[in-house]
Design a protein around this motif. Structure first.
Motif, PDB file in Angstrom:
ATOM      1  N   THR A 188       0.841  -1.195   0.000  1.00  0.00           N
ATOM      2  CA  THR A 188       0.000   0.000   0.000  1.00  0.00           C
ATOM      3  C   THR A 188       0.877   1.246   0.000  1.00  0.00           C
ATOM      4  N   HIS A 229      -2.341  -1.159  -3.563  1.00  0.00           N
ATOM      5  CA  HIS A 229      -3.192   0.026  -3.506  1.00  0.00           C
ATOM      6  C   HIS A 229      -2.341   1.286  -3.521  1.00  0.00           C
ATOM      7  N   ASP A 252      -6.929  -0.855  -6.290  1.00  0.00           N
ATOM      8  CA  ASP A 252      -7.921   0.148  -5.900  1.00  0.00           C
ATOM      9  C   ASP A 252      -8.643   0.696  -7.128  1.00  0.00           C
TER      10      ASP A 252
END
Length: 275
Positions: A188, A229, A252
């Motif tokens: 992330t 993401h 995402d």
């Protein structure tokens, strides 16, 4: 259906306030004790909620708030949170990760199932420690120790980068290898502003990565599910190229699907998660 965060807030509010032990002039400093009120939910249900919390992506603040709130809860609830935290530690510094590795080398009973690492901008010490950790738990043909002796229960690695350029991850081989038992990899990215994210995307595009170059790096053969993401579509594509046995891909809503053409149709499960 209520969200996990709303359920957690209900637990924190429903618990009694922290109580201080009575003290006199001769008494030691005041200590905090856990709530003596009985939990409003059965322990089994609370355990399920906590396991769901620790198995999903949360910010550092959420994790720290949970630890603080645990001190206001009933002892059985606090123990449940502590148990989940042991199975899924959150690493914020190189010292913390080095300590985990040292403990793993001295015991074969590690209960760590998932490892979450939060890397701030320019934290080279933690990046070095992560590389050393992953090399230490690599397959036996690369290291002297077989993977089953170090963290045999480890199945998931979650790395959160804040203001870290995408190209550093692959160019500097932040994830040089993974033991075969790690089947779930989550990466992330967060940025202090949209301008920072745009600049990092431009830098990555300008570097000229190709799939062939990425495939020249070690494959992550054990990874079945990859989640990325906050990154550009090309970064996701290049990470996916390393996960040759991938069956699940999660990105995402902002990820450019054009860059993922070919991967989306080749996996059994493809999801786009709202952040």
């Amino acid at each position: 259906m209520p969200s996990l965060k709303s359920i957690f807030r209900k637990f924190a509010k429903s618990s009694s306030t922290v109580r201080a032990l009575p003290s006199t002039s001769a008494s030691p400093p005041t200590r905090l004790s856990y709530s003596t009120l009985e939990p409003r939910l059965p322990c089994e249900l609370f355990d399920l909620v906590m396991k769901a919390f620790f198995s999903s992506e949360h910010s550092v603040a959420d994790r720290r708030n949970l630890e603080i709130a645990a001190k206001n809860m009933h002892l059985t609830q606090a123990k449940s949170i502590e148990h989940c935290g042991v199975a899924d530690p959150l690493v914020l510094s190189s010292g913390e990760l080095d300590a985990i590795l040292e403990e793993g080398m001295t015991t074969t009973t590690s209960h760590i199932q998932s490892l979450s690492i939060y890397i701030e901008e320019n934290d080279e010490l933690l990046v070095d420690s992560m590389q050393s950790f992953l090399r230490a738990v690599s397959p036996p043909d690369e290291k002297t120790l077989p993977p089953t002796t170090l963290f045999p229960s480890l199945r998931s690695l979650r790395v959160h980068y804040h203001n870290t350029p995408y190209l550093h991850i692959l160019r500097d081989s932040h994830i040089p290898s993974l033991p075969s038992q790690i089947s779930n990899l989550q990466i992330t990215f967060s940025h202090s502003s949209p301008a920072v994210a745009e600049r990092m995307t431009r830098e990555y595009e300008a570097f000229g990565f190709t799939v062939d170059v990425i495939k020249s790096n070690p494959f992550l053969k054990g990874v079945g599910t990859l989640s990325v993401h906050g990154a550009s579509g090309k970064f996701v594509k290049h990470m996916a190229a390393r996960c040759v046995n991938m069956v699940g891909l999660d990105v995402d809503q902002q990820t450019d699907l054009v860059a993922l053409k070919g991967f989306v149709s080749s996996v059994q499960s493809f999801t786009r998660t709202s952040l």
